[in-house]
Design a protein around this motif. Structure first.
Motif, PDB file in Angstrom:
ATOM      1  N   ASP A 190      35.197  37.502  23.880  1.00 15.98           N
ATOM      2  CA  ASP A 190      36.617  37.689  24.163  1.00 15.98           C
ATOM      3  C   ASP A 190      37.190  38.981  23.587  1.00 15.98           C
ATOM      4  O   ASP A 190      37.993  39.645  24.240  1.00 15.98           O
ATOM      5  CB  ASP A 190      37.427  36.512  23.618  1.00 15.98           C
ATOM      6  CG  ASP A 190      37.490  35.352  24.590  1.00 15.98           C
ATOM      7  OD1 ASP A 190      37.089  35.537  25.749  1.00 15.98           O
ATOM      8  OD2 ASP A 190      37.933  34.263  24.195  1.00 15.98           O
ATOM      9  N   TYR A 191      36.839  39.303  22.366  1.00 14.41           N
ATOM     10  CA  TYR A 191      37.453  40.472  21.738  1.00 14.41           C
ATOM     11  C   TYR A 191      36.697  40.848  20.470  1.00 14.41           C
ATOM     12  O   TYR A 191      35.972  40.038  19.879  1.00 14.41           O
ATOM     13  CB  TYR A 191      38.925  40.201  21.383  1.00 14.41           C
ATOM     14  CG  TYR A 191      39.124  39.060  20.412  1.00 14.41           C
ATOM     15  CD1 TYR A 191      39.186  39.273  19.031  1.00 14.41           C
ATOM     16  CD2 TYR A 191      39.252  37.755  20.874  1.00 14.41           C
ATOM     17  CE1 TYR A 191      39.353  38.229  18.151  1.00 14.41           C
ATOM     18  CE2 TYR A 191      39.428  36.700  19.998  1.00 14.41           C
ATOM     19  CZ  TYR A 191      39.469  36.938  18.630  1.00 14.41           C
ATOM     20  OH  TYR A 191      39.626  35.887  17.766  1.00 14.41           O
ATOM     21  N   ILE A 192      36.873  42.083  20.067  1.00 16.50           N
ATOM     22  CA  ILE A 192      36.427  42.568  18.776  1.00 16.50           C
ATOM     23  C   ILE A 192      37.500  43.531  18.293  1.00 16.50           C
ATOM     24  O   ILE A 192      37.950  44.401  19.044  1.00 16.50           O
ATOM     25  CB  ILE A 192      35.046  43.256  18.852  1.00 16.50           C
ATOM     26  CG1 ILE A 192      34.615  43.773  17.480  1.00 16.50           C
ATOM     27  CG2 ILE A 192      35.025  44.372  19.882  1.00 16.50           C
ATOM     28  CD1 ILE A 192      33.174  44.272  17.466  1.00 16.50           C
ATOM     29  N   ALA A 193      37.982  43.348  17.070  1.00 11.33           N
ATOM     30  CA  ALA A 193      39.107  44.145  16.593  1.00 11.33           C
ATOM     31  C   ALA A 193      39.057  44.262  15.075  1.00 11.33           C
ATOM     32  O   ALA A 193      38.551  43.378  14.379  1.00 11.33           O
ATOM     33  CB  ALA A 193      40.437  43.540  17.027  1.00 11.33           C
ATOM     34  N   SER A 204      45.489  48.859  13.927  1.00 10.24           N
ATOM     35  CA  SER A 204      44.420  48.056  14.498  1.00 10.24           C
ATOM     36  C   SER A 204      43.787  48.810  15.650  1.00 10.24           C
ATOM     37  O   SER A 204      44.460  49.568  16.357  1.00 10.24           O
ATOM     38  CB  SER A 204      44.966  46.710  14.987  1.00 10.24           C
ATOM     39  OG  SER A 204      44.001  46.000  15.742  1.00 10.24           O
ATOM     40  N   PHE A 205      42.498  48.615  15.833  1.00 13.74           N
ATOM     41  CA  PHE A 205      41.817  49.123  17.021  1.00 13.74           C
ATOM     42  C   PHE A 205      40.721  48.142  17.396  1.00 13.74           C
ATOM     43  O   PHE A 205      40.233  47.379  16.559  1.00 13.74           O
ATOM     44  CB  PHE A 205      41.248  50.533  16.788  1.00 13.74           C
ATOM     45  CG  PHE A 205      40.281  50.653  15.642  1.00 13.74           C
ATOM     46  CD1 PHE A 205      38.927  50.443  15.819  1.00 13.74           C
ATOM     47  CD2 PHE A 205      40.733  50.971  14.365  1.00 13.74           C
ATOM     48  CE1 PHE A 205      38.036  50.550  14.771  1.00 13.74           C
ATOM     49  CE2 PHE A 205      39.859  51.083  13.302  1.00 13.74           C
ATOM     50  CZ  PHE A 205      38.506  50.871  13.502  1.00 13.74           C
ATOM     51  N   GLY A 206      40.362  48.148  18.668  1.00 14.97           N
ATOM     52  CA  GLY A 206      39.358  47.203  19.113  1.00 14.97           C
ATOM     53  C   GLY A 206      39.110  47.280  20.605  1.00 14.97           C
ATOM     54  O   GLY A 206      39.612  48.183  21.296  1.00 14.97           O
ATOM     55  N   ILE A 216      58.412  46.616  13.553  1.00 16.12           N
ATOM     56  CA  ILE A 216      58.264  47.169  14.892  1.00 16.12           C
ATOM     57  C   ILE A 216      56.802  47.530  15.105  1.00 16.12           C
ATOM     58  O   ILE A 216      56.059  47.793  14.140  1.00 16.12           O
ATOM     59  CB  ILE A 216      59.163  48.406  15.125  1.00 16.12           C
ATOM     60  CG1 ILE A 216      58.853  49.492  14.088  1.00 16.12           C
ATOM     61  CG2 ILE A 216      60.625  48.020  15.100  1.00 16.12           C
ATOM     62  CD1 ILE A 216      59.576  50.798  14.342  1.00 16.12           C
ATOM     63  N   GLY A 217      56.373  47.542  16.357  1.00  7.33           N
ATOM     64  CA  GLY A 217      54.985  47.855  16.646  1.00  7.33           C
ATOM     65  C   GLY A 217      54.809  48.460  18.017  1.00  7.33           C
ATOM     66  O   GLY A 217      55.626  48.250  18.919  1.00  7.33           O
ATOM     67  N   ALA A 218      53.749  49.221  18.163  1.00  6.53           N
ATOM     68  CA  ALA A 218      53.394  49.829  19.449  1.00  6.53           C
ATOM     69  C   ALA A 218      51.888  49.772  19.610  1.00  6.53           C
ATOM     70  O   ALA A 218      51.139  49.913  18.635  1.00  6.53           O
ATOM     71  CB  ALA A 218      53.890  51.272  19.522  1.00  6.53           C
ATOM     72  N   LEU A 219      51.464  49.538  20.832  1.00  4.51           N
ATOM     73  CA  LEU A 219      50.040  49.433  21.142  1.00  4.51           C
ATOM     74  C   LEU A 219      49.744  50.258  22.384  1.00  4.51           C
ATOM     75  O   LEU A 219      50.482  50.184  23.378  1.00  4.51           O
ATOM     76  CB  LEU A 219      49.657  47.970  21.357  1.00  4.51           C
ATOM     77  CG  LEU A 219      48.205  47.636  21.684  1.00  4.51           C
ATOM     78  CD1 LEU A 219      47.806  46.294  21.063  1.00  4.51           C
ATOM     79  CD2 LEU A 219      47.967  47.568  23.196  1.00  4.51           C
ATOM     80  N   ALA A 220      48.684  51.061  22.317  1.00  5.89           N
ATOM     81  CA  ALA A 220      48.232  51.854  23.464  1.00  5.89           C
ATOM     82  C   ALA A 220      46.855  51.349  23.897  1.00  5.89           C
ATOM     83  O   ALA A 220      45.951  51.202  23.061  1.00  5.89           O
ATOM     84  CB  ALA A 220      48.160  53.332  23.110  1.00  5.89           C
TER      85      ALA A 220
END
Length: 422
Positions: free
Chosen positions: A100-103, A115-117, A166-170
């Motif tokens: 499902d995911y790796i982060a 965070s990155f993944g 607050i947060g932002a994700l690209a």
């Protein structure tokens, strides 16, 4: 060194698994396939709510939660999916296992986290066959699809004023989807194979705001707003047409293939239009002990558009999703009972997916349960189960009764901090 070896090994496994089929649903025939990532195992065990944030867990649906992160957190998860497919007169079963995911989440200070993944976004994996004998000559059609779109993300979250984050994700989207249509006419020696392939690439973004306040002693309020603006990513396309014949084993063998020049009609490079969405969440709880919350999400899926491929009996309306869930820890610092330190989770969701088949909306309802098993320090092994129903047999459609069993590791440690010896 051991930490690095584990990370590289898991990353290799994930890079291999993302290239595999991740869906067994006929509904992956529409659009860009099934929506794969629905949150971490902790989120999914609570019905998919994303309003909850703490200092030791990753919440990949709410980047503002990174402002509360206090320990370096590594998360990895997988999912076993079993589906019972039913029409008005037929029934089949299918299953698969996917990652499902790796982060990795890293606190960069008291109020800042990153965070990155890598995770799958959609997956395509269908094989549909049908016989049309309404005309003078009966026609056999087979539809096959595989592939999907993945997301590599980078996110930042910042907590300010002691209550707000607050947060932002690209996301960088990448992946390939191939769709095949094979047709045979009765009394005609050769059939036809049309193969469409799209390679996707491009960025999209997500923004969130999180608020936490103490209502009174031992009772906290959490709320969140998450917004994903509409975006479009590039689709590099190719199309081929082949004459095929079926051998004794049932395989379709091409005898002649011609590549179609798509530049003349401008279809060699098009856009995939991703719709905007926004969600609101609210919950209350006692720190380290219990939490109950709910999310409501609106998705403007009516804006979804694929300039290269469209489906005949599929269309889109705006979708919505309601989720409710929570957790309970009997005694988080118990020294006498392991099971009192276990996190018990439960949740449910009900959604109007936005997809319409034969002009009838496709609904999805499910319930989930999960356990957060303490491993070492603040690390956890999370297991959960989700069961539900999507679609119905009305007007010749397909009903899916699904069972998902998911598992994840949430490993916590202190990085970049020196221990003082006195």
């Amino acid at each position: 060194m051991i930490r690095k070896i584990i990370f590289v090994t898991v990353l290799f496994i994930f890079s291999y698994s993302f290239a595999q089929e991740g869906s067994v649903s006929p509904y992956s025939y529409y659009g860009t396939g099934d929506l794969r990532f629905k949150g971490t195992a902790e989120n999914r065990s609570m019905g998919g709510i994303s309003v909850y944030a703490d200092s030791i867990h990753l919440n990949l649906n709410n980047p503002a939660s990174l402002g509360k992160l206090r320990l370096t957190t590594f998360g990895v998860g997988g999912n076993y999916n079993s589906v019972s497919l039913k029409t008005a007169d037929q029934k089949e079963t299918a299953s698969d296992f996917t990652f499902d995911y790796i982060a990795l989440g890293i606190p960069l200070g008291n109020n800042l986290g990153m965070s990155f993944g890598l995770r799958p976004y959609t997956s395509v994996g269908y094989r549909i066959e049908g016989l049309d004998d309404a005309g003078e000559l009966s026609e056999y059609n087979k539809y096959e699809g595989e592939g999907g779109i993945n997301k590599a993300h980078f996110a930042l979250g910042y907590e300010f004023l002691n209550n707000f984050s607050i947060g932002a994700l690209a996301n960088f989207n990448f992946g390939t989807i191939t769709n095949k249509t094979i047709s045979y006419l009765d009394q005609v020696q050769y059939g036809s194979l049309v193969e469409n392939t799209s390679e996707y690439s491009g960025f999209d973004f997500k923004f969130s705001l999180h608020y936490e306040a103490e209502l009174r002693k031992n009772l906290n309020l959490q709320s969140a707003i998450v917004y994903t603006p509409a975006n479009k990513i590039t689709s590099s396309n190719s199309r081929s047409i082949s004459a095929v014949s079926r051998n004794a084993s049932g395989s379709d063998t091409p005898s002649y293939t011609e590549e179609i020049d798509l530049r003349g009609n401008g279809l060699n490079s098009t856009y995939l239009h991703l719709p905007e969405s926004y969600s609101f969440g609210l919950g209350i709880g006692k720190k380290y002990t219990w939490f109950v919350g709910a999310d409501y999400e609106i998705s403007k899926t009516s804006e979804f558009k694929n300039d290269f491929i469209s489906t005949a009996n599929g269309s889109y309306e705006d979708g919505e999703r309601f989720s409710v869930g929570g957790f309970w820890v009997p005694d988080y610092d118990s020294f006498t009972s392991y099971w009192k330190r276990v996190t018990y989770r439960v949740g449910m969701h009900n959604s109007r997916t936005g997809l319409m088949v034969n002009n009838v909306p496709v609904h999805d309802f499910g319930m989930s349960f999960g356990l957060g098993l303490p491993v070492r320090n603040f690390s956890n092994l999370n297991v959960g189960v989700e069961f539900g129903k999507r679609g119905s047999t009305y007007l010749g459609r397909i009903e899916e009764n699904y069972l998902n069993v998911f598992i994840s590791l949430s490993l916590n440690d202190q990085w970049f901090q020196k221990n003082l010896i006195r």
